[in-house]
Design an enzyme around this catalytic site. Structure first.
Site, PDB file in Angstrom:
ATOM      1  N   GLU A 124      -7.849  11.393   2.209  1.00  0.00           N
ATOM      2  CA  GLU A 124      -8.091  10.525   3.368  1.00  0.00           C
ATOM      3  C   GLU A 124      -8.035  11.362   4.636  1.00  0.00           C
ATOM      4  O   GLU A 124      -7.169  12.224   4.793  1.00  0.00           O
ATOM      5  CB  GLU A 124      -7.068   9.394   3.454  1.00  0.00           C
ATOM      6  CG  GLU A 124      -7.255   8.505   4.682  1.00  0.00           C
ATOM      7  CD  GLU A 124      -6.320   7.297   4.733  1.00  0.00           C
ATOM      8  OE1 GLU A 124      -6.391   6.538   5.725  1.00  0.00           O
ATOM      9  OE2 GLU A 124      -5.528   7.122   3.792  1.00  0.00           O
ATOM     10  N   GLU A 172       0.870  -1.172   0.000  1.00  0.00           N
ATOM     11  CA  GLU A 172       0.000   0.000   0.000  1.00  0.00           C
ATOM     12  C   GLU A 172       0.913   1.228   0.000  1.00  0.00           C
ATOM     13  O   GLU A 172       1.796   1.328   0.840  1.00  0.00           O
ATOM     14  CB  GLU A 172      -0.899   0.003   1.238  1.00  0.00           C
ATOM     15  CG  GLU A 172      -1.888   1.160   1.291  1.00  0.00           C
ATOM     16  CD  GLU A 172      -2.700   1.151   2.585  1.00  0.00           C
ATOM     17  OE1 GLU A 172      -3.895   1.510   2.538  1.00  0.00           O
ATOM     18  OE2 GLU A 172      -2.134   0.797   3.646  1.00  0.00           O
TER      19      GLU A 172
END
Length: 625
Positions: A603, A510
């Site tokens: 985010e 990620e």
């Protein structure tokens, strides 16, 4: 003059700085001791100390060698400090050359919203007007480095005594505060306090009279209380090379004088002792690189105090002036730097970063090559304005300039999602994911999108390229992203990443390229269990981290790697060279797999009750050339 480096001037002292190995391993806590449980401003031996708190259950132990221990519980603001205090306030020029040595040991900290560790002082007798407070911050007990919120005026980044610091001024009613915040924290070191005072003066921050110079540990929380414990096993303040006990650094004696300038043994007499301050005689002339900034030339018998890219500097009548006619020459630097479009620094440059391309300095707020370093030249592929997309999984078209930074409207078809969803619109891949709250996101076929979240503990929305996990980034082609961010009504955001996000398989990774954040603070060292350091990637400075995590992934709950590039300076709009980050990571042994996605991301998360706000991206395109 925006940046300067300290010229190796001895300032009429022959004392030798104690080797870092000596006091950085000090266990301290020697001599007499006293325990303080309230607000105390006192002395032990020759050491002045203070403990102050706004609420809570607190205590501090101070030792006659200058070291101290601080314990705080459920306090809104807590300070403990040790050093030198003056019965009558003095201008720094009346005190002499000031240095501090310290060692920090962090024991515990919880709910610390802000913190400063370094050198501190204040005065009620400023000699100007109002109350003044100053901080030189080398470390912090909070999760994050103090941010732009410390001041209502930000002057920028400056190299001071070999470290890069951000300088701020804050005015709140009758109180004026000056801050130097170190870019990279350290737990032990020497702070040239006078160098910071001098830099502030050059920025127009006139130094007042001061009543103290102390090594400080401060922690606070604007919400509930914070708790923790910190130890300073070594803390010394030196004035003209001597501490409060009259001991010299390294055991050498220091010079005296009939008067003092900026601690350089100058005044109406010359410094005496084992050595004289290094000086150079000026000619009464100085280069236009100094006079064009509004400064005068010094007299012909000036002493050089500092050197930077503008020339040599002295001080006369408490004002900076050009000392001598030396005109800085541009030094040579590796072609691996010049080939990227950067210039070479002047011959007085200071190295602030080293990577595979060579040694880097900063002049006029721009990166430059600082001297020759034997390297293997590397070439970073740059985006050309006339090249065409070669491959991609969406119809995102590349942008050839930064006109998109003025974009304010979304266009094309749209779809609004109110629950977790992976989808596409017009060939653009998108995803909305949150673990709680009342959330939504609207995605447009031009790649733009808007994210709204309410009471979410973790919320992500993103738009860009989706892949089938069969090709590496090298096989796909050179990847870029253009984005514009508009923040709206952001509340209670504890951590946030805005930039590029994605996954690879084989290995499962990620990854984040973070150019901005919705939180009050820049993401800190807590993002990774391995910090690789600071690197210049596509013309900007990023901190690179690596982390190993077990939890949710694109392949279910499992263990995977996380890679982060976090930009030093946030920006709301720009072009990200995604491939350049992949290449830097792989140089550091951070292996990339086969691409699953690369998307523009917003985010936000909260470690408490939940976060709310809107992150609007009126422009977002990921493309391959």
């Amino acid at each position: 003059m925006k940046l300067f480096q300290i010229f190796p001037l001895l300032l009429s002292l022959t004392s030798v700085t104690l080797a870092a190995d000596d006091f950085c391993n000090a266990t301290g806590f020697q001599g007499q001791s006293v325990v303080s449980t309230g607000h105390d401003v006192k002395k032990i031996g020759n050491i002045d100390y203070e403990q102050w708190a706004d609420g809570g259950n607190n205590s501090a132990t101070f030792y006659s060698d200058g070291s101290f221990k601080c314990n705080f519980s459920n306090t809104k603001d807590y300070l403990c400090r040790s050093g030198v205090a003056f019965s009558q306030a003095k201008y720094p020029s009346e005190i002499g050359h000031i240095e501090a040595e310290y060692r920090l040991v962090k024991k515990s900290a919880s709910n610390v919203g802000y913190s400063y560790v370094g050198v501190y002082g204040w005065t009620l007798q400023s000699g100007i007007s109002g109350v003044y407070e100053y901080y030189i911050v080398d470390n912090w007990l909070s999760q994050w480095r103090p941010g732009d919120w410390v001041g209502n005026t930000k002057f920028g980044d400056f190299t001071i005594d070999g470290g890069v610091y951000t300088v701020y001024k804050n005015v709140n009613g009758n109180l004026t505060q000056y801050f130097s915040l170190r870019k990279s924290e350290r737990t032990c070191g020497t702070i040239d306090v006078t160098a910071h005072f001098a830099q502030w003066e050059k920025l127009g921050l006139k130094m007042p009279k001061i009543t103290e110079i102390k090594v400080l540990a401060e922690a606070g929380n604007t919400g509930g209380g914070c708790s923790g414990s910190v130890e300073i096993p070594y803390a010394k303040i030196y004035i003209n090379g001597k501490d409060q006990d009259g001991k010299s650094k390294g055991g050498s004696s220091s010079g005296g004088s009939n008067g003092q300038g900026l601690g350089n043994g100058q005044g109406n007499g010359q410094g005496q002792g084992n050595g004289q301050g290094q000086s150079a005689t000026g000619s009464g002339k100085c280069p236009s690189t100094i006079t064009s900034q509004g400064y005068k030339c010094c007299s012909s018998n000036c002493d050089i105090i500092y050197r930077d890219q503008s020339g040599d500097w002295g001080v006369e009548n408490d004002e900076w002036c050009g000392c001598g006619s030396r005109v800085p020459k541009t030094t040579n630097c590796p072609s691996s730097i010049k080939n990227q479009g950067y210039k070479c620094c002047s011959d007085s440059c200071e190295i602030v970063l080293t990577d595979s391309d060579g040694d880097w300095g900063i002049e006029n707020d721009e990166w430059c090559g600082c001297g020759i370093k034997n390297t293997t030249p590397t070439t970073t592929t740059k985006k050309s304005n006339n090249s065409q997309p070669t491959q991609g999984q969406s119809n995102n078209n590349s942008s050839t300039n930064t006109n998109f930074c003025s974009t304010s409207k979304h266009s094309g078809q749209s779809v609004t999602e109110t629950s977790n969803k992976v989808g596409s619109i017009g060939g653009v891949g998108y995803e909305l994911w949150a673990d709680s709250g009342n959330n939504s996101a609207t995605f447009y076929s031009d790649g733009s999108f808007s994210c709204s979240f309410r009471n979410a503990k973790d919320y992500l929305c993103r738009s860009g390229l989706s892949f089938d996990s069969t090709k590496t980034y090298q096989q796909l082609g050179h990847m870029y992203a253009d984005f514009k961010l508009v923040k709206q009504n952001i509340q209670n955001v504890d951590y946030s990443y805005v930039g590029i996000y994605g996954w690879t398989r084989n290995p499962l990774v990620e990854f984040y390229v973070v150019d901005n954040w919705l939180s009050q603070w820049r993401p800190g060292d807590w993002v990774g269990n391995k910090k690789h350091g600071d690197f210049t990637i596509d013309g900007a400075k990023y901190t690179v981290y690596e982390n190993t995590r077990t939890g949710p992934s694109i392949d279910g709950n499992t263990t995977f790697k996380q890679y982060f590039s976090i930009r030093q300076q946030a920006r709301d709009c720009g072009t990200i060279d995604i491939t350049a980050h992949f290449e830097q990571w792989e140089k550091l042994g951070m292996r990339m797999g086969k691409m699953h996605e690369a998307k523009v991301l917003g985010e936000a998360g909260s470690t408490g009750s939940g976060t709310s706000g809107t992150a609007d991206f009126p422009y977002a395109k990921v493309y391959i050339k």
